[in-house]
Design a protein around this motif. Structure first.
Motif, short mmCIF file in Angstrom:
data_model
loop_
_atom_site.label_atom_id
_atom_site.label_comp_id
_atom_site.label_asym_id
_atom_site.label_seq_id
_atom_site.Cartn_x
_atom_site.Cartn_y
_atom_site.Cartn_z
N ARG A 57 -4.17 -1.09 -6.05
CA ARG A 57 -4.92 -1.11 -4.78
C ARG A 57 -6.51 -0.33 -5.27
N PHE A 65 6.94 2.86 -9.77
CA PHE A 65 6.52 1.73 -8.81
C PHE A 65 5.23 2.18 -8.05
N LEU A 103 0.00 2.21 1.28
CA LEU A 103 1.03 1.02 1.17
C LEU A 103 1.55 0.60 2.33
N GLU A 127 6.04 -2.42 1.04
CA GLU A 127 6.36 -1.51 -0.45
C GLU A 127 6.99 -0.24 -0.36
N ARG A 169 1.40 0.47 -7.73
CA ARG A 169 0.92 -0.25 -6.71
C ARG A 169 -0.43 0.65 -6.00
N ASP A 211 -3.81 -6.14 -0.15
CA ASP A 211 -2.39 -6.42 0.05
C ASP A 211 -2.05 -7.34 -1.11
#
Length: 204
Positions: A35, A27, A7, A11, A31, A50
């Motif tokens: 990715r 969260f 991250l 983030e 994320r 990103d």
């Protein structure tokens, strides 16, 4: 705890701002899923990818600072999440966990088109939550695909409240489709129940 590796600093800082551990974990997992799945679609290593906010805050997937043609959209509600991916076109997705609402009529008049509100009022019983949530997710998916948010102008858009596929001309053609809320979410984030609602929208 999900790992913070992979991250960005922004983030990680955002994750640490969540007061509730469960919210922070959701969260981070979302994320990391973005990715991981984006890496599979694009061939770039996850650490090279990103999500960078664009105009009106809609994120753009980049690799080493360069925009990619893959579009990503995320929605989560309660314990559930869903991801949508599209190549060379915008995409929006929304998921709402079924739950009691104190004033669905007032919320509907803010979110939905007047004709859609009239449809809900004429239902038996009036304002069935399942149909309201269906209309809500369709509208949210549409405005997210368009790079907008729910506001007073959004109520002027018709996305439909039923499960049918709908193509709109605004003037660019957009397609809104309801997603069967059964089985496993596309992002592998968990299972949702048949009474929950999910919808997606993209240019036709």
């Amino acid at each position: 705890w999900p790992p913070l590796d992979g991250l960005t600093a922004a983030e990680r800082a955002r994750a640490l701002r969540f007061r509730e551990p469960a919210d922070r974990a959701r969260f981070l997992l979302a994320r990391l899923a973005i990715r991981d799945l984006s890496a599979r679609y694009t061939g770039f290593p996850p650490e090279k990818l990103d999500l960078v906010p664009r105009e009106r805050g809609k994120p753009e997937l980049q690799a080493d600072g360069e925009p990619l043609s893959l579009r990503v959209n995320l929605s989560h509600s309660g314990r559930w999440a869903i991801l949508a991916f599209a190549s060379h076109r915008e995409v929006g997705v929304d998921l709402e966990e079924a739950r009691p609402l104190s004033e669905p009529s007032a919320l509907a008049t803010f979110i939905l088109h007047a004709e859609e509100v009239a449809q809900l009022r004429s239902s038996l019983p009036p304002f069935p939550l399942q149909r309201f949530f269906q209309g809500w997710t369709r509208k949210e998916a549409l405005v997210k695909a368009m790079g907008r948010g729910i506001d007073r102008e959004a109520a002027s858009l018709r996305a439909g409240i039923d499960t049918s596929r709908l193509t709109l001309r605004l003037p660019t053609p957009w397609t809104v489709v309801s997603i069967a809320a059964r089985g496993t979410a596309a992002a592998g984030s968990g299972r949702w129940r048949s009474r929950d609602s999910a919808s997606a929208a993209s240019p036709a």
